[in-house]
Design a protein around this motif. Structure first.
Motif, mmCIF file in Angstrom:
data_model
loop_
_atom_site.group_PDB
_atom_site.id
_atom_site.type_symbol
_atom_site.label_atom_id
_atom_site.label_comp_id
_atom_site.label_asym_id
_atom_site.label_seq_id
_atom_site.Cartn_x
_atom_site.Cartn_y
_atom_site.Cartn_z
ATOM 1 N N ALA A 124 -3.591 0.671 -3.021
ATOM 2 C CA ALA A 124 -3.228 -0.641 -2.470
ATOM 3 C C ALA A 124 -3.309 -1.713 -3.553
ATOM 4 O O ALA A 124 -4.025 -1.571 -4.550
ATOM 5 C CB ALA A 124 -4.150 -1.020 -1.317
ATOM 6 N N ASN A 126 -7.848 10.075 5.692
ATOM 7 C CA ASN A 126 -7.334 11.055 6.636
ATOM 8 C C ASN A 126 -6.630 12.216 5.923
ATOM 9 O O ASN A 126 -6.096 13.112 6.561
ATOM 10 C CB ASN A 126 -6.355 10.353 7.582
ATOM 11 C CG ASN A 126 -6.576 10.741 9.016
ATOM 12 O OD1 ASN A 126 -7.410 11.590 9.329
ATOM 13 N ND2 ASN A 126 -5.816 10.139 9.898
ATOM 14 N N LEU A 127 -6.564 12.167 4.612
ATOM 15 C CA LEU A 127 -6.066 13.253 3.753
ATOM 16 C C LEU A 127 -4.550 13.421 3.727
ATOM 17 O O LEU A 127 -4.061 14.438 3.242
ATOM 18 C CB LEU A 127 -6.674 14.607 4.150
ATOM 19 C CG LEU A 127 -8.119 14.861 3.766
ATOM 20 C CD1 LEU A 127 -8.488 16.309 4.114
ATOM 21 C CD2 LEU A 127 -8.317 14.637 2.285
ATOM 22 N N ASP A 131 -4.043 0.038 6.642
ATOM 23 C CA ASP A 131 -2.732 -0.138 6.026
ATOM 24 C C ASP A 131 -1.577 0.563 6.731
ATOM 25 O O ASP A 131 -0.441 0.112 6.656
ATOM 26 C CB ASP A 131 -2.782 0.323 4.574
ATOM 27 C CG ASP A 131 -3.638 -0.612 3.730
ATOM 28 O OD1 ASP A 131 -3.538 -1.834 3.930
ATOM 29 O OD2 ASP A 131 -4.414 -0.115 2.906
ATOM 30 N N ALA A 143 0.868 -1.194 0.000
ATOM 31 C CA ALA A 143 0.000 0.000 0.000
ATOM 32 C C ALA A 143 0.898 1.236 0.000
ATOM 33 O O ALA A 143 2.087 1.145 0.323
ATOM 34 C CB ALA A 143 -0.927 0.015 1.211
ATOM 35 N N HIS A 156 -10.360 0.837 -2.882
ATOM 36 C CA HIS A 156 -10.022 2.254 -2.702
ATOM 37 C C HIS A 156 -9.782 2.926 -4.053
ATOM 38 O O HIS A 156 -10.277 4.010 -4.333
ATOM 39 C CB HIS A 156 -8.775 2.382 -1.820
ATOM 40 C CG HIS A 156 -8.886 1.584 -0.561
ATOM 41 N ND1 HIS A 156 -8.609 0.241 -0.538
ATOM 42 C CD2 HIS A 156 -9.306 1.910 0.670
ATOM 43 C CE1 HIS A 156 -8.842 -0.221 0.674
ATOM 44 N NE2 HIS A 156 -9.269 0.774 1.426
HETATM 45 C C1 LIG Z 1 -4.602 4.985 4.010
HETATM 46 C C2 LIG Z 1 -5.230 4.611 2.750
HETATM 47 C C3 LIG Z 1 -6.054 5.505 2.054
HETATM 48 C C4 LIG Z 1 -6.375 6.873 2.580
HETATM 49 O O1 LIG Z 1 -5.224 7.702 2.611
HETATM 50 P P1 LIG Z 1 -5.203 9.045 3.495
HETATM 51 O O2 LIG Z 1 -3.827 9.550 3.402
HETATM 52 O O3 LIG Z 1 -5.580 8.641 4.886
HETATM 53 O O4 LIG Z 1 -6.212 9.954 2.908
HETATM 54 C C5 LIG Z 1 -6.574 5.100 0.835
HETATM 55 N N1 LIG Z 1 -6.330 3.871 0.353
HETATM 56 C C6 LIG Z 1 -5.559 2.972 0.992
HETATM 57 C C7 LIG Z 1 -5.351 1.626 0.411
HETATM 58 C C8 LIG Z 1 -4.983 3.314 2.213
HETATM 59 O O5 LIG Z 1 -4.214 2.428 2.860
#
Ligand SMILES: *Cc1c(COP(=O)(O)O)cnc(C)c1O
Length: 430
Positions: A375, A247-248, A134, A101, A352
């Motif tokens: 991921a 979480n951006l 992740d 990821a 995602h």
């Molecule tokens: C953490 C994560 C996100 C979100 O990323 P942020 O930085 O928290 O916005 C999206 N997709 C995957 C697979 C992640 O592990």
């Protein structure tokens, strides 16, 4: 370069100090005093050299400045290819690191930085990390067996995929995993509360590896410089970047890269049924909510921490809306997009990434677009396999982890319980 808290700019500190602290004592987040401008045309071609050039201004006069080149080389030893979908549409695959990821970029950079600092200072550090899926795996993998460091990982019990859970719990030694009876936001709140709790601070020298840590954001900014430079070379256009967001942290890296001069047309925050961000952009009112469980579980965030950094730079809502937009996608749309992408392009994408691809199809057809793949799909086989009826090849690094033994403790969502669990399993005390 100096850094200040989003809540109070009186105290100015260096990057290393911000990395060690994670969060500011006033509960704000560290941001650079100014964002340097970089001429992207002069950047080198290899990612590790480019990331060094991009991150270097942030470490100017820092204790780690002379180590930075070596840190980038060690941390970024895997590929980040642009995969073509159709004319002027590419997928940026950020999942070729050890835990498959994008979190590996930030976690490995932070681990290298903190290791260098601990070697200089000879101090033992305890890292607290809350994870929606992740982050914890990437952090655990990056810090596993590192001297002077122990890690406590908190994840929401039963709300991460089986393979994600394995990546969170298969380590042992200096890595301790706790399944919290609650949601990701509860885990994040426990970590935030621990940071300002006197018992925690008396017994441990705390640091955080969450996406609030500056050390996670700097590499995420670097890969947008790299990817957009290559995209521009290929298509001679600036792309709209669509980023699966929770979480951006990932998106903030893109916003900083754009401010530094990376060739980005616009940034789209792709979210699941957790709609705090698109609702804010519509109404101008910030209304964090409890998180809702979705198929894109690493994005199940109801109160995205890094919004505080975004509004720090763009206090005026219209300025922010000139740079970014945001759209929400349902679980059913995630499912249909995974199917359609496979049928149309023969590409298997994770839930995602499907959020971003759905938004491209709905709003940005016939635009130059870069989709961010966060991921590897094989981490979400329980979602994808029933939809596509195909075996998803497992990358070697993931296969290695899946055959290890899990160990974790289930704890109540309570700071005192969390403290006792940490104290009892601690391998080092301050
Ligand atoms: C953490 C994560 C996100 C979100 O990323 P942020 O930085 O928290 O916005 C999206 N997709 C995957 C697979 C992640 O592990």
């Amino acid at each position: 370069m100096k850094f200040v808290s989003t809540r109070n700019s009186d105290e100015k500190i260096m990057a290393s100090e911000a990395l060690k602290r994670g969060m500011a004592p006033d509960k704000g987040l560290y941001v650079p005093i100014n964002i340097p401008i970089i001429r992207f045309k002069s950047l080198p071609d290899s990612f590790s050299d480019l990331s060094y050039e991009v991150i270097r201004p942030f470490f100017k006069d820092d204790i780690l400045e002379t180590k930075l080149k070596d840190i980038c080389k060690k941390a970024f030893n895997f590929d980040l290819p642009l995969i073509n979908l159709e004319h002027e549409v590419d997928i940026l695959e950020l999942f070729h690191g050890p835990t498959a990821a994008f979190k590996d970029f930030g976690a490995r950079f932070l681990a290298e930085c903190l290791s260098q600092l601990q070697t200089i200072e000879q101090k033992e550090v305890t890292i607290l990390v809350a994870t929606s899926g992740d982050t914890g795996g990437a952090v655990a993998s990056a810090f596993f067996k590192r001297p002077f460091t122990q890690v406590f990982v908190l994840f929401p019990e039963g709300r991460v995929s089986k393979r994600q859970e394995k990546q969170l719990t298969c380590w042992g030694e200096n890595i301790h995993s706790f399944a919290v009876k609650g949601a990701f936001d509860d885990c994040q709140d426990l970590v935030k509360a621990a940071f300002i709790n006197s018992k925690f601070n008396q017994n441990f020298l705390l640091s955080s590896a969450n996406s609030i840590n500056l050390g996670r954001l700097l590499p995420q900014m670097a890969y947008y410089h790299y990817a957009t430079k290559n995209y521009l070379k290929k298509w001679n256009k600036k792309p709209i970047i669509i980023i699966p967001s929770g979480n951006l942290g990932n998106a903030l890296g893109a916003v900083w890269a754009m401010e530094m001069g990376a060739p980005i047309k616009k940034i789209i925050l792709a979210v699941n049924e957790n709609k705090t961000i698109p609702e804010y952009l519509d109404s101008g009112e910030w209304k964090p909510k409890a998180s809702v469980q979705t198929l894109a579980n690493a994005m199940d965030v109801g109160n995205p921490s890094n919004m505080e950094r975004l509004t720090h730079y763009f206090p005026n809502l219209n300025d922010l809306k000139n740079k970014i937009s945001s759209y929400s996608v349902s679980d059913n749309e995630i499912r249909s997009t995974i199917k359609e992408t496979y049928l149309k392009y023969n590409q298997i994408i994770c839930p995602h990434t499907a959020v971003a691809e759905n938004i491209r199809n709905r709003y940005f057809k016939n635009n130059p677009v870069m989709i961010v793949a966060t991921a590897h799909p094989s981490k979400f086989e329980t979602v994808i396999q029933p939809l596509l009826n195909v075996d998803i090849p497992i990358p070697k690094q993931l296969a290695d982890v899946l055959c290890r033994k899990s160990h974790f403790e289930i704890i109540e969502n309570n700071l005192d319980v969390f403290y006792k669990a940490c104290f009892n399993s601690s391998t080092q005390k301050k």
